[in-house]
Design a protein around this motif. Structure first.
Motif, PDB file in Angstrom:
ATOM      1  N   PRO A   1       2.615  -9.694   3.552  1.00 59.89           N
ATOM      2  CA  PRO A   1       3.403  -8.629   2.949  1.00 59.89           C
ATOM      3  C   PRO A   1       3.941  -9.055   1.575  1.00 59.89           C
ATOM      4  CG  PRO A   1       4.790  -9.789   4.496  1.00 59.89           C
ATOM      5  CD  PRO A   1       3.421 -10.456   4.529  1.00 59.89           C
ATOM      6  N   LEU A   2       4.116  -8.082   0.716  1.00 55.54           N
ATOM      7  CA  LEU A   2       4.608  -8.341  -0.625  1.00 55.54           C
ATOM      8  C   LEU A   2       5.382  -7.122  -1.099  1.00 55.54           C
ATOM      9  CD1 LEU A   2       4.154 -10.795  -2.526  1.00 55.54           C
ATOM     10  CD2 LEU A   2       2.343  -9.494  -3.597  1.00 55.54           C
ATOM     11  N   SER A   3       6.455  -7.340  -1.821  1.00 55.96           N
ATOM     12  CA  SER A   3       7.229  -6.223  -2.350  1.00 55.96           C
ATOM     13  C   SER A   3       6.470  -5.558  -3.495  1.00 55.96           C
ATOM     14  CB  SER A   3       8.589  -6.704  -2.867  1.00 55.96           C
ATOM     15  OG  SER A   3       8.411  -7.486  -4.053  1.00 55.96           O
ATOM     16  N   GLN A   4       6.818  -4.315  -3.791  1.00 57.97           N
ATOM     17  CA  GLN A   4       6.213  -3.622  -4.925  1.00 57.97           C
ATOM     18  C   GLN A   4       6.440  -4.410  -6.209  1.00 57.97           C
ATOM     19  OE1 GLN A   4       7.929   0.311  -4.940  1.00 57.97           O
ATOM     20  NE2 GLN A   4       6.183   1.173  -3.864  1.00 57.97           N
ATOM     21  N   GLU A   5       7.624  -4.921  -6.369  1.00 58.51           N
ATOM     22  CA  GLU A   5       7.961  -5.650  -7.589  1.00 58.51           C
ATOM     23  C   GLU A   5       7.060  -6.877  -7.772  1.00 58.51           C
ATOM     24  OE1 GLU A   5      11.766  -8.043  -9.330  1.00 58.51           O
ATOM     25  OE2 GLU A   5      12.139  -6.117  -8.353  1.00 58.51           O
ATOM     26  N   GLY A  36       0.133  -7.352 -13.200  1.00 59.11           N
ATOM     27  CA  GLY A  36       0.397  -7.124 -14.616  1.00 59.11           C
ATOM     28  C   GLY A  36       0.603  -5.660 -14.953  1.00 59.11           C
ATOM     29  N   VAL A  37       1.133  -4.904 -13.964  1.00 56.97           N
ATOM     30  CA  VAL A  37       1.442  -3.492 -14.189  1.00 56.97           C
ATOM     31  C   VAL A  37       2.927  -3.266 -13.924  1.00 56.97           C
ATOM     32  CG1 VAL A  37      -0.882  -2.722 -13.561  1.00 56.97           C
ATOM     33  CG2 VAL A  37       0.897  -2.753 -11.820  1.00 56.97           C
ATOM     34  N   ASP A  38       3.435  -2.170 -14.407  1.00 58.48           N
ATOM     35  CA  ASP A  38       4.825  -1.797 -14.167  1.00 58.48           C
ATOM     36  C   ASP A  38       5.004  -1.384 -12.710  1.00 58.48           C
ATOM     37  OD1 ASP A  38       7.059   0.614 -14.403  1.00 58.48           O
ATOM     38  OD2 ASP A  38       7.427  -1.097 -15.738  1.00 58.48           O
ATOM     39  N   ARG A  39       6.170  -1.636 -12.153  1.00 55.63           N
ATOM     40  CA  ARG A  39       6.445  -1.274 -10.759  1.00 55.63           C
ATOM     41  C   ARG A  39       6.297   0.232 -10.544  1.00 55.63           C
ATOM     42  NH1 ARG A  39      11.060   0.169  -8.018  1.00 55.63           N
ATOM     43  NH2 ARG A  39      12.334  -0.315  -9.835  1.00 55.63           N
ATOM     44  N   THR A  40       6.669   1.036 -11.536  1.00 53.51           N
ATOM     45  CA  THR A  40       6.533   2.494 -11.385  1.00 53.51           C
ATOM     46  C   THR A  40       5.059   2.914 -11.305  1.00 53.51           C
ATOM     47  OG1 THR A  40       6.690   2.834 -13.771  1.00 53.51           O
ATOM     48  CG2 THR A  40       8.736   3.009 -12.504  1.00 53.51           C
ATOM     49  N   THR A  41       4.176   2.150 -11.942  1.00 55.41           N
ATOM     50  CA  THR A  41       2.739   2.424 -11.826  1.00 55.41           C
ATOM     51  C   THR A  41       2.290   2.194 -10.395  1.00 55.41           C
ATOM     52  OG1 THR A  41       2.323   1.818 -14.132  1.00 55.41           O
ATOM     53  CG2 THR A  41       0.437   1.724 -12.624  1.00 55.41           C
ATOM     54  N   LEU A  42       2.701   1.076  -9.825  1.00 58.42           N
ATOM     55  CA  LEU A  42       2.359   0.778  -8.438  1.00 58.42           C
ATOM     56  C   LEU A  42       2.940   1.838  -7.501  1.00 58.42           C
ATOM     57  CD1 LEU A  42       0.992  -1.081  -6.408  1.00 58.42           C
ATOM     58  CD2 LEU A  42       3.081  -2.460  -6.386  1.00 58.42           C
ATOM     59  N   GLN A  43       4.175   2.241  -7.746  1.00 60.46           N
ATOM     60  CA  GLN A  43       4.795   3.287  -6.929  1.00 60.46           C
ATOM     61  C   GLN A  43       3.991   4.583  -7.017  1.00 60.46           C
ATOM     62  OE1 GLN A  43       8.716   3.352  -8.670  1.00 60.46           O
ATOM     63  NE2 GLN A  43       9.604   2.185  -6.973  1.00 60.46           N
ATOM     64  N   SER A  44       3.508   4.905  -8.207  1.00 64.76           N
ATOM     65  CA  SER A  44       2.718   6.126  -8.392  1.00 64.76           C
ATOM     66  C   SER A  44       1.394   6.054  -7.652  1.00 64.76           C
ATOM     67  CB  SER A  44       2.454   6.369  -9.884  1.00 64.76           C
ATOM     68  OG  SER A  44       3.659   6.644 -10.560  1.00 64.76           O
ATOM     69  N   TRP A  45       0.762   4.869  -7.637  1.00 62.79           N
ATOM     70  CA  TRP A  45      -0.479   4.705  -6.870  1.00 62.79           C
ATOM     71  C   TRP A  45      -0.201   4.885  -5.388  1.00 62.79           C
ATOM     72  CZ3 TRP A  45      -1.998  -0.533  -9.482  1.00 62.79           C
ATOM     73  CH2 TRP A  45      -2.575  -0.283 -10.728  1.00 62.79           C
ATOM     74  N   GLU A  46       0.875   4.278  -4.914  1.00 62.72           N
ATOM     75  CA  GLU A  46       1.191   4.337  -3.483  1.00 62.72           C
ATOM     76  C   GLU A  46       1.553   5.749  -3.038  1.00 62.72           C
ATOM     77  OE1 GLU A  46       4.039   1.395  -2.302  1.00 62.72           O
ATOM     78  OE2 GLU A  46       2.646  -0.273  -2.666  1.00 62.72           O
ATOM     79  N   SER A  47       2.222   6.506  -3.889  1.00 66.20           N
ATOM     80  CA  SER A  47       2.646   7.851  -3.512  1.00 66.20           C
ATOM     81  C   SER A  47       1.567   8.902  -3.749  1.00 66.20           C
ATOM     82  CB  SER A  47       3.908   8.241  -4.293  1.00 66.20           C
ATOM     83  OG  SER A  47       3.581   8.431  -5.663  1.00 66.20           O
ATOM     84  N   GLY A  48       0.545   8.537  -4.520  1.00 61.82           N
ATOM     85  CA  GLY A  48      -0.512   9.491  -4.828  1.00 61.82           C
ATOM     86  C   GLY A  48      -0.266  10.302  -6.083  1.00 61.82           C
ATOM     87  N   ARG A  49       0.853  10.064  -6.753  1.00 63.89           N
ATOM     88  CA  ARG A  49       1.130  10.793  -7.991  1.00 63.89           C
ATOM     89  C   ARG A  49       0.136  10.413  -9.094  1.00 63.89           C
ATOM     90  NH1 ARG A  49       6.330   8.993  -6.894  1.00 63.89           N
ATOM     91  NH2 ARG A  49       6.187   7.598  -8.664  1.00 63.89           N
ATOM     92  N   MET A  96      -3.277   4.128   0.781  1.00 67.25           N
ATOM     93  CA  MET A  96      -3.919   2.920   1.242  1.00 67.25           C
ATOM     94  C   MET A  96      -3.373   1.687   0.542  1.00 67.25           C
ATOM     95  SD  MET A  96      -5.796   3.969   3.669  1.00 67.25           S
ATOM     96  CE  MET A  96      -6.210   2.312   4.086  1.00 67.25           C
ATOM     97  N   ILE A  97      -2.983   1.850  -0.723  1.00 68.63           N
ATOM     98  CA  ILE A  97      -2.451   0.696  -1.458  1.00 68.63           C
ATOM     99  C   ILE A  97      -1.212   0.159  -0.756  1.00 68.63           C
ATOM    100  CG2 ILE A  97      -1.370  -0.042  -3.627  1.00 68.63           C
ATOM    101  CD1 ILE A  97      -4.323   0.247  -3.880  1.00 68.63           C
ATOM    102  N   LYS A  98      -0.358   1.061  -0.314  1.00 66.68           N
ATOM    103  CA  LYS A  98       0.866   0.627   0.361  1.00 66.68           C
ATOM    104  C   LYS A  98       0.536  -0.120   1.653  1.00 66.68           C
ATOM    105  CE  LYS A  98       5.271   2.243   2.135  1.00 66.68           C
ATOM    106  NZ  LYS A  98       6.162   3.390   2.328  1.00 66.68           N
ATOM    107  N   ALA A  99      -0.402   0.404   2.426  1.00 64.47           N
ATOM    108  CA  ALA A  99      -0.781  -0.248   3.679  1.00 64.47           C
ATOM    109  C   ALA A  99      -1.356  -1.641   3.419  1.00 64.47           C
ATOM    110  CB  ALA A  99      -1.789   0.618   4.436  1.00 64.47           C
TER     111      ALA A  99
END
Length: 111
Positions: A10-14, A21-34, A1-4
């Motif tokens: 629209p906004l890039s992950q970066e 104020g979080v790392d891009r990999t944190t956002l990627q992990s939320w979006e992927s469900g990891r 849902m975060i990605k949607a």
């Protein structure tokens, strides 16, 4: 849902990660469900909500975020419990079924 929600801005992950104020990999992990978003701090959740609202996120999609968090919590509960003793009736989503259209702005329907 975060990605949607992010894509509705629209906004890039970066850029979103920077705003939060979080790392891009944190956002990627939320979006992927990891990394389950339901395991973040209240402050992080509040920042996420405030940032999406400030950026004008699609409220129809944004509203589904709560249901997604509850689904994460339900799944975590089911995984951690003995299946023989797990009662879905005690969870808010236990009586709900996601229909196929949920991924395209559908809704939850009761059994």
């Amino acid at each position: 849902m975060i990605k949607a929600v992010r894509e509705s801005v629209p906004l890039s992950q970066e850029h979103l990660a920077e705003d939060l104020g979080v790392d891009r990999t944190t956002l990627q992990s939320w979006e992927s469900g990891r990394r389950p978003l339901s395991q973040t701090t209240i402050e992080t959740m509040s920042n996420l909500r405030d940032t999406f609202l400030r950026l004008g996120a699609d409220m129809a999609i944004f509203g589904s975020l709560h249901d997604a968090l509850e689904a994460d919590r339900l799944l975590a509960t089911l995984i951690d419990q003995d299946p023989a003793t797990c009662s879905l009736d005690r969870h808010p989503l236990g009586s709900l079924v996601l229909n196929r259209s949920t991924t395209s702005r559908g809704s939850l329907v009761r059994n």
